[in-house]
Scaffold this active site. Structure first.
Site, PDB file in Angstrom:
ATOM      1  N   HIS A 168       2.248   9.604  14.498  1.00 49.76           N
ATOM      2  CA  HIS A 168       2.562  10.799  13.696  1.00 49.76           C
ATOM      3  C   HIS A 168       1.296  11.309  12.992  1.00 49.76           C
ATOM      4  O   HIS A 168       0.976  12.506  13.059  1.00 49.76           O
ATOM      5  CB  HIS A 168       3.652  10.451  12.674  1.00 49.76           C
ATOM      6  CG  HIS A 168       4.025  11.572  11.761  1.00 49.76           C
ATOM      7  ND1 HIS A 168       5.287  12.112  11.709  1.00 49.76           N
ATOM      8  CD2 HIS A 168       3.299  12.271  10.843  1.00 49.76           C
ATOM      9  CE1 HIS A 168       5.310  13.100  10.831  1.00 49.76           C
ATOM     10  NE2 HIS A 168       4.123  13.207  10.276  1.00 49.76           N
ATOM     11  N   GLU A 169       0.571  10.403  12.346  1.00 42.08           N
ATOM     12  CA  GLU A 169      -0.608  10.826  11.582  1.00 42.08           C
ATOM     13  C   GLU A 169      -1.730  11.306  12.501  1.00 42.08           C
ATOM     14  O   GLU A 169      -2.389  12.312  12.204  1.00 42.08           O
ATOM     15  CB  GLU A 169      -1.105   9.693  10.677  1.00 42.08           C
ATOM     16  CG  GLU A 169      -0.100   9.199   9.638  1.00 42.08           C
ATOM     17  CD  GLU A 169       0.493  10.313   8.794  1.00 42.08           C
ATOM     18  OE1 GLU A 169      -0.139  11.380   8.631  1.00 42.08           O
ATOM     19  OE2 GLU A 169       1.622  10.126   8.302  1.00 42.08           O
ATOM     20  N   CYS A 215       7.943  14.568   7.499  1.00 42.62           N
ATOM     21  CA  CYS A 215       6.533  14.932   7.363  1.00 42.62           C
ATOM     22  C   CYS A 215       6.344  15.687   6.050  1.00 42.62           C
ATOM     23  O   CYS A 215       7.140  16.573   5.723  1.00 42.62           O
ATOM     24  CB  CYS A 215       6.109  15.807   8.534  1.00 42.62           C
ATOM     25  SG  CYS A 215       4.386  16.318   8.447  1.00 42.62           S
TER      26      CYS A 215
END
Ligand code: NI
Length: 202
Positions: free
Chosen positions: A143-144, A101
């Site tokens: 994830h986003e 990330c």
């Protein structure tokens, strides 16, 4: 072109729920999306959410890049802007894979994610879209979109022994030695690990 500062883990902006974008056609939204794209190009990333650049809005920019995501030599897909994305898992299957990330530089971790999902979103013209995603794209989208809910990937990890520094990727190297397929950017960490030969024969 504007490159934005990226918020790092611990900053309060990363733990808030993002606000819905009221008007996707607002030129300010297009400008922000463009800045996010420029920032991704600058840092060599594949996806970013608006809270990571200190804007608490439900906006994500990504592209599936061959170098970052898979071994294919095809040109990267075009940039995609997601306004107000909503993810719905399809099926119960979960898969664990390694992630990084931009807000957590220097670390990587193994995270369980839904194997398949349906995503609804708007584009910058305010048009509605729905796509089905599996594999690396499903992982990237989860994830986003987690960033829009104030969730960072370590908060999804049941086993924090699989959170490790990029300079000593022991569990990641073990998985690769066991034949697990990982994204090239992660395999590069293991290839660059000087101590690898001390722990692994292959
Ligand atoms: Ni992230």
């Amino acid at each position: 072109m504007a490159i934005r500062e990226i918020a790092q883990m611990g900053n309060p902006i990363l733990y808030r729920t993002a606000e819905q974008v009221a008007d996707p056609r607002d030129p300010e939204i297009a400008r922000l999306a463009n800045d996010m794209k420029d920032t991704l190009i600058h840092v060599g990333g594949s996806g970013i959410a608006a809270p990571q650049v200190f804007e608490g809005l439900a906006l994500v920019v990504y592209r599936m890049s061959s170098r970052l995501i898979s071994d294919t030599t095809e040109a990267p897909d075009p940039w995609i802007v997601l306004v107000n994305p909503v993810l719905t898992p399809t099926g119960d299957e979960m898969l664990s894979g390694w992630e990084r990330c931009l807000s957590i530089p220097g670390l990587h971790g193994k995270v369980p994610r839904h194997a398949a999902l349906r995503m609804r979103y708007q584009d910058l013209d305010g048009m509605d879209h729905s796509i089905d995603a599996t594999g690396a794209l499903a992982t990237l989208l989860q994830h986003e979109c987690d960033h829009l809910e104030g969730v960072l990937y370590p908060m999804r990890m049941p086993d924090l022994s699989k959170l490790e520094f990029n300079g000593s990727p022991g569990h990641l190297a073990r998985d690769i030695a066991d034949g697990e397929k990982v994204w090239p950017v992660l395999r590069d960490l293991v290839d660059a690990w000087p101590d690898r030969g001390q722990w692994f024969d292959d």
